[in-house]
Design a protein around this motif. Structure first.
Motif, PDB file in Angstrom:
ATOM      1  N   PRO A 131      26.048  36.634  45.312  1.00 32.69           N
ATOM      2  CA  PRO A 131      26.878  36.740  45.504  1.00 32.69           C
ATOM      3  C   PRO A 131      27.347  37.291  44.510  1.00 32.69           C
ATOM      4  O   PRO A 131      26.919  37.397  42.444  1.00 32.69           O
ATOM      5  N   GLN A 132      29.039  38.223  44.316  1.00 31.06           N
ATOM      6  CA  GLN A 132      29.803  37.948  43.387  1.00 31.06           C
ATOM      7  C   GLN A 132      30.929  36.888  43.694  1.00 31.06           C
ATOM      8  O   GLN A 132      31.080  36.630  44.409  1.00 31.06           O
ATOM      9  N   TRP A 133      31.439  36.851  42.165  1.00 31.18           N
ATOM     10  CA  TRP A 133      32.757  35.443  41.602  1.00 31.18           C
ATOM     11  C   TRP A 133      33.444  36.341  41.438  1.00 31.18           C
ATOM     12  O   TRP A 133      33.456  37.377  40.472  1.00 31.18           O
ATOM     13  N   ILE A 134      34.864  35.679  41.497  1.00 32.36           N
ATOM     14  CA  ILE A 134      35.542  36.025  40.635  1.00 32.36           C
ATOM     15  C   ILE A 134      36.247  34.143  40.985  1.00 32.36           C
ATOM     16  O   ILE A 134      36.155  34.117  42.119  1.00 32.36           O
ATOM     17  N   GLY A 135      36.951  34.091  39.281  1.00 27.89           N
ATOM     18  CA  GLY A 135      37.916  33.097  39.823  1.00 27.89           C
ATOM     19  C   GLY A 135      39.506  33.834  39.629  1.00 27.89           C
ATOM     20  O   GLY A 135      39.680  34.300  38.721  1.00 27.89           O
ATOM     21  N   VAL A 136      40.360  33.015  39.943  1.00 28.35           N
ATOM     22  CA  VAL A 136      41.463  33.556  40.382  1.00 28.35           C
ATOM     23  C   VAL A 136      42.429  32.016  40.210  1.00 28.35           C
ATOM     24  O   VAL A 136      42.139  31.106  41.133  1.00 28.35           O
ATOM     25  N   TRP A 137      43.948  32.043  39.747  1.00 26.60           N
ATOM     26  CA  TRP A 137      44.552  30.617  39.978  1.00 26.60           C
ATOM     27  C   TRP A 137      45.224  30.800  41.201  1.00 26.60           C
ATOM     28  O   TRP A 137      45.772  31.595  41.542  1.00 26.60           O
ATOM     29  N   SER A 138      44.687  30.045  41.581  1.00 23.15           N
ATOM     30  CA  SER A 138      45.763  29.471  42.823  1.00 23.15           C
ATOM     31  C   SER A 138      47.020  29.369  43.758  1.00 23.15           C
ATOM     32  O   SER A 138      47.503  29.663  44.400  1.00 23.15           O
ATOM     33  N   GLY A 139      48.279  29.980  42.579  1.00 16.54           N
ATOM     34  CA  GLY A 139      49.692  30.374  42.801  1.00 16.54           C
ATOM     35  C   GLY A 139      49.286  32.069  42.971  1.00 16.54           C
ATOM     36  O   GLY A 139      50.147  32.445  42.962  1.00 16.54           O
ATOM     37  N   ASN A 140      48.050  32.736  41.895  1.00 14.78           N
ATOM     38  CA  ASN A 140      48.200  34.167  42.158  1.00 14.78           C
ATOM     39  C   ASN A 140      47.967  34.620  43.349  1.00 14.78           C
ATOM     40  O   ASN A 140      47.324  35.353  43.389  1.00 14.78           O
ATOM     41  N   LEU A 141      49.082  35.048  44.136  1.00 12.98           N
ATOM     42  CA  LEU A 141      49.044  35.649  45.997  1.00 12.98           C
ATOM     43  C   LEU A 141      48.377  36.773  45.867  1.00 12.98           C
ATOM     44  O   LEU A 141      48.151  37.681  46.536  1.00 12.98           O
ATOM     45  N   LYS A 142      49.449  37.659  44.450  1.00 12.91           N
ATOM     46  CA  LYS A 142      48.658  38.482  44.669  1.00 12.91           C
ATOM     47  C   LYS A 142      47.278  39.435  44.965  1.00 12.91           C
ATOM     48  O   LYS A 142      46.802  40.591  45.017  1.00 12.91           O
ATOM     49  N   ALA A 143      47.350  39.078  43.336  1.00  6.62           N
ATOM     50  CA  ALA A 143      45.611  39.349  43.143  1.00  6.62           C
ATOM     51  C   ALA A 143      44.342  38.312  44.175  1.00  6.62           C
ATOM     52  O   ALA A 143      43.090  39.339  44.850  1.00  6.62           O
ATOM     53  N   GLN A 144      44.897  36.997  44.629  1.00  7.03           N
ATOM     54  CA  GLN A 144      44.157  36.598  46.081  1.00  7.03           C
ATOM     55  C   GLN A 144      43.918  37.582  46.787  1.00  7.03           C
ATOM     56  O   GLN A 144      42.579  38.249  47.817  1.00  7.03           O
ATOM     57  N   LYS A 145      44.749  37.655  47.084  1.00  4.98           N
ATOM     58  CA  LYS A 145      45.392  39.445  48.608  1.00  4.98           C
ATOM     59  C   LYS A 145      44.713  40.923  48.108  1.00  4.98           C
ATOM     60  O   LYS A 145      43.951  41.412  48.641  1.00  4.98           O
ATOM     61  N   LEU A 146      44.404  40.980  46.879  1.00  6.60           N
ATOM     62  CA  LEU A 146      43.825  42.388  46.254  1.00  6.60           C
ATOM     63  C   LEU A 146      42.147  41.832  46.380  1.00  6.60           C
ATOM     64  O   LEU A 146      41.377  43.454  46.695  1.00  6.60           O
TER      65      LEU A 146
END
Length: 175
Positions: A131-146
């Motif tokens: 699998p491929q992985w990314i860590g993203v800040w829980s409040g960064n909804l724009k990045a999560q959507k991308l």
């Protein structure tokens, strides 16, 4: 403004990448999301995470890859990948991780992030064995959507240290 140029990063990009990484972190998390990092935590974190020596060492590591976007000769965005280091029970170092995807505030909206992400995902397809992985800040909804648009789904959570401060992060996985 000339058309953006996207290319693999070079060793001599370390100072520009260091400065852009530091500035983008502050613009995004301190100014944009108003995270109240205590100065005694933020400053040492920024120095360690975005120091020129740290950046140069990462650029020289053959296990990872970096790309930059330039506008008028200035580095305005970057992406970096490498072996997975996220704390997930299914994660392995042989899997690939998107370490950072940063676009400076002045050049957001030009599609640079999407172009850099495509290069990073292609590299991750070719260099990871799971699998491929990314860590993203829980409040960064724009990045999560991308990332969701590219097939990433939430697989876990962890606390990312910024000095003694802890950011609540989501671990995203694709594949």
């Amino acid at each position: 403004m000339t058309a953006p140029l996207i290319r693999p990063a070079r060793a001599d990009d370390a100072p520009a990448l260091s400065a852009l990484g530091r500035a983008t972190f502050v613009e995004t998390f301190v100014e944009g999301f108003a995270i109240p990092y205590p100065p005694q935590d933020l400053e040492p974190f920024l120095d360690a995470a975005f120091g020129v020596e740290t950046t140069a060492a990462s650029l020289a590591d053959p296990a990872g890859a970096w790309w930059v976007a330039e506008v008028d000769g200035a580095v305005v965005a970057f992406a970096t990948t490498g072996p997975n280091s996220l704390p997930h029970p299914d994660g392995r170092p042989s899997h690939a991780e998107l370490k950072r995807l940063y676009v400076g505030k002045s050049t957001q909206g030009l599609g640079l992030g999407t172009k850099l992400l495509a290069l990073a995902l292609d590299w991750m397809d070719r260099h990871g064995d799971g699998p491929q992985w990314i860590g993203v800040w829980s409040g960064n909804l724009k990045a999560q959507k991308l990332y969701a648009a590219y097939g990433f789904e939430k697989a876990g959570e962890y606390d990312y240290p910024v000095g003694n401060w802890r950011d609540h992060e989501f671990i995203l996985r694709r594949g």
